[in-house]
Design an enzyme around this catalytic site. Structure first.
Site, PDB file in Angstrom:
ATOM      1  N   GLY B  51      -2.289   1.343  -2.259  1.00  0.00           N
ATOM      2  CA  GLY B  51      -2.105   1.943  -1.008  1.00  0.00           C
ATOM      3  C   GLY B  51      -0.902   1.504  -0.476  1.00  0.00           C
ATOM      4  O   GLY B  51      -0.447   0.289  -0.527  1.00  0.00           O
ATOM      5  N   THR B  52      -0.013   2.456   0.146  1.00  0.00           N
ATOM      6  CA  THR B  52       1.415   1.872   0.625  1.00  0.00           C
ATOM      7  C   THR B  52       1.632   1.837   2.232  1.00  0.00           C
ATOM      8  O   THR B  52       1.187   0.870   2.773  1.00  0.00           O
ATOM      9  CB  THR B  52       2.378   2.685  -0.065  1.00  0.00           C
ATOM     10  OG1 THR B  52       1.994   4.088  -0.187  1.00  0.00           O
ATOM     11  CG2 THR B  52       2.449   2.283  -1.584  1.00  0.00           C
ATOM     12  N   THR B  53       2.024   2.900   2.641  1.00  0.00           N
ATOM     13  CA  THR B  53       2.642   2.618   4.173  1.00  0.00           C
ATOM     14  C   THR B  53       1.606   2.987   5.159  1.00  0.00           C
ATOM     15  O   THR B  53       1.109   3.980   5.075  1.00  0.00           O
ATOM     16  CB  THR B  53       4.023   3.527   4.060  1.00  0.00           C
ATOM     17  OG1 THR B  53       4.744   3.050   3.062  1.00  0.00           O
ATOM     18  CG2 THR B  53       4.670   3.151   5.553  1.00  0.00           C
ATOM     19  N   ALA B 226       6.642   4.775  -3.757  1.00  0.00           N
ATOM     20  CA  ALA B 226       5.165   4.658  -3.541  1.00  0.00           C
ATOM     21  C   ALA B 226       4.675   5.248  -2.466  1.00  0.00           C
ATOM     22  O   ALA B 226       3.256   5.317  -2.333  1.00  0.00           O
ATOM     23  CB  ALA B 226       4.872   3.178  -3.725  1.00  0.00           C
TER      24      ALA B 226
END
Lengths: 254, 279
Positions: B51-53, B226
């Site tokens: 998972g990213t931001t 991403a």
């Protein structure tokens, strides 16, 4: 060396039961009632911090009469059981029936093992359903038997008398204020039939409210909300058919 | 473990032994194999969705925590609608960047840890206490982080004692630091932070704060492959949560789609988004 007296098993069990019952009778009774939006727990409890009622899991509540340290121990055991089960499987797999069964086994083993003193407790495990038909209330006496109750239940020393009082007056579809008032009425009757006043600050009240938006349905009712519910006259009660406990009836009276 | 809770009937002795109010302590004594940190992994790199931001900002009266919806595995999009922001309890929330599977498990355990404490003690942990507990959990994951399976959360909550929203950020070793105003974590956090730095003020309304975090996520998605932007075609919008004195609230899909759409519309005219004054 002295020879132990022979005591028949019947007598031994009767003595143990008598011992447990006496211990439970020293505490005050409490009642658990179904109302239209859920299940309400009402008891006389002068303490603010040592609770008779508490949350076990999302829809499951716990009530106990008797010896505090013993039922507190069972309560924490139940919280651990429920949390572990929910963590291992899913939150929906934690049920009052399962919990009542482990409590029954636990109490039963303790009661019949000669090495341990019987627990002086009587428990109620309740689960609120999506609809009133789904509500479950189990009463667990000190010996580990398990009783599936409907509508209303009382535990503690004076339970029998309170139960019969409630059985006559409790009906399905009561509002929270009605159920609460009936419960207080039942608790204020003494063994000799006379009534006494229980002030609001000596009451411990909690609900499992199926209309709560949160996953966890257990909620304590305290302070102003409690006194408003107790004061709500019958007109106010009938006026609001659906008393969400966040907007108590009789709001305009203040 | 199953045998203990299901078939023997009686509650096991461990359940009735007085102990701490921590569910993790109970687990480590009773069934340590269920604790995420206790697992041994073979050597080598494991490929798993990431998972990213995650972004957060405070405003007078509360705090907003939001996350994008993309999970990636290498250069692939593994999932378009993953949820990375969760309520931790009534007054706090946690957003996770890093290995999705482990992070989701950590959140589940963290939620249970707070709930368990609350039920046993009859009182909530302080916000500081909750933040520290999360720190311990990340630290226990360090072994896996060394193998590329890091979990780096962002924790936000309303501090009932201090009467304001607070944000805590973490590093992979469990190092914890309180952030003032705004914070971001994950691969797009550099861009999100830059965006928030220019837009943040300390007198934002709740509405402005929710718009600010979506702007920041848009900027992160703009420059970080991403991170996913609002997906209008599939109706997948960022998850935005608000925590105030009244507790945790997840902004409805309708509301967050409105915010995202209005931002998208403005970006059609001004691709880089709102400008801060030069001086």
């Amino acid at each position: 060396m002295s020879t132990p007296f022979y005591v028949s098993p019947q007598q031994a069990m009767a003595d143990r039961a008598e011992y447990a019952r006496k211990g439970i009778a020293r505490g005050r009774s409490l009642v658990v009632l179904q109302y239209t939006d859920g299940i309400v727990f009402v008891g006389e409890n002068p303490s603010r911090a040592l609770h008779k009622f508490s949350e076990i899991y999302d829809r499951i509540g716990f009530a106990a009469a008797g010896k505090y340290n013993e039922y507190e121990n069972l309560r924490i055991g139940g919280v651990r059981y429920a949390d572990l089960r929910g963590y291992t499987y899913d939150r929906d797999d934690v049920t009052a029936r399962g919990l009542a069964n482990v409590y029954a086994q636990t109490l039963g083993t303790i009661f019949s093992s000669a090495g341990e003193k019987p627990y002086e407790v009587e428990l109620v495990v309740a689960e609120v359903g999506e609809a009133p038909d789904g509500d479950q209330i189990y009463r667990l006496p000190h010996d580990g038997s398990i009783v599936d109750e409907h509508g209303s239940v009382a535990v503690g020393g004076n339970a029998e008398q309170i139960s019969s009082f409630l059985d006559q007056r409790h009906r399905d579809g009561m509002s929270l204020a009605e159920a609460l008032k009936l419960a207080v009425q039942a608790l204020s009757r003494d063994t000799n039939g006379s009534e006494r006043e229980i002030p609001a600050e000596r009451l411990e009240v909690a609900v499992l409210d199926r209309t709560r938006p949160q996953q966890r349905k257990f909620k304590r009712i305290v302070g102003r909300q409690l006194s408003r519910l107790l004061e709500a006259d019958d007109a106010a009660v009938t006026k609001t058919d659906d008393p969400s406990d966040d907007i108590p009836e009789g709001d305009s009276e203040e | 473990m199953e045998a203990n809770t299901r078939s023997t009937g009686r509650l096991p002795a461990a359940f009735l032994t007085p102990g701490s109010s921590s569910f993790m302590d109970f687990l480590s004594a009773h069934s340590p194999d269920l604790l995420p940190g206790n697992r041994k992994l073979p050597d080598g790199i494991v490929e798993a969705p990431h998972g990213t931001t995650i972004v957060a900002t405070t405003f007078p009266g509360g705090v907003v925590l939001a996350g994008d919806r993309r999970a990636t595995m290498g250069n692939m999009i593994a999932q378009r609608d993953i949820e990375k922001v969760f309520p931790a309890d009534e007054y706090s929330a946690v957003g996770i960047a890093g290995t999705a599977g482990l992070a989701v498990e950590m959140v589940k355990l963290f939620q249970l840890e707070l709930e368990h404490f609350e039920k046993v003690e009859g009182a909530q942990l302080s916000l500081e206490g909750k933040a520290n507990r999360l720190s311990t959990m990340i630290r226990s994951n360090l072994g896996m982080a060394m193998q590329g399976l890091a979990v780096v959360p962002l924790f936000a909550g309303y501090d009932l004692d201090r009467e304001r929203g607070r944000i805590f950020s973490y590093d992979v070793t469990g190092g914890r630091s309180e952030e003032h105003g705004y914070a971001a974590t994950g691969s797009g956090s550099l861009f999100a932070r830059g965006s928030m730095k220019k837009l943040y003020r300390d007198d934002l309304t709740e509405q402005q704060a929710t718009t600010l975090v979506v702007q920041a996520l848009y900027d992160a998605a703009d420059d970080d492959s991403a991170t996913g932007g609002p997906d209008v075609a599939r109706r997948i919008y960022p998850i935005v949560t608000v925590i105030t004195e009244d507790g945790f609230r997840r902004v409805s899909d309708t509301e967050s789609s409105e915010i995202a759409r209005s931002i998208l519309e403005r970006r059609l005219e001004q691709p880089d988004g709102p400008r801060a004054a030069l001086l």
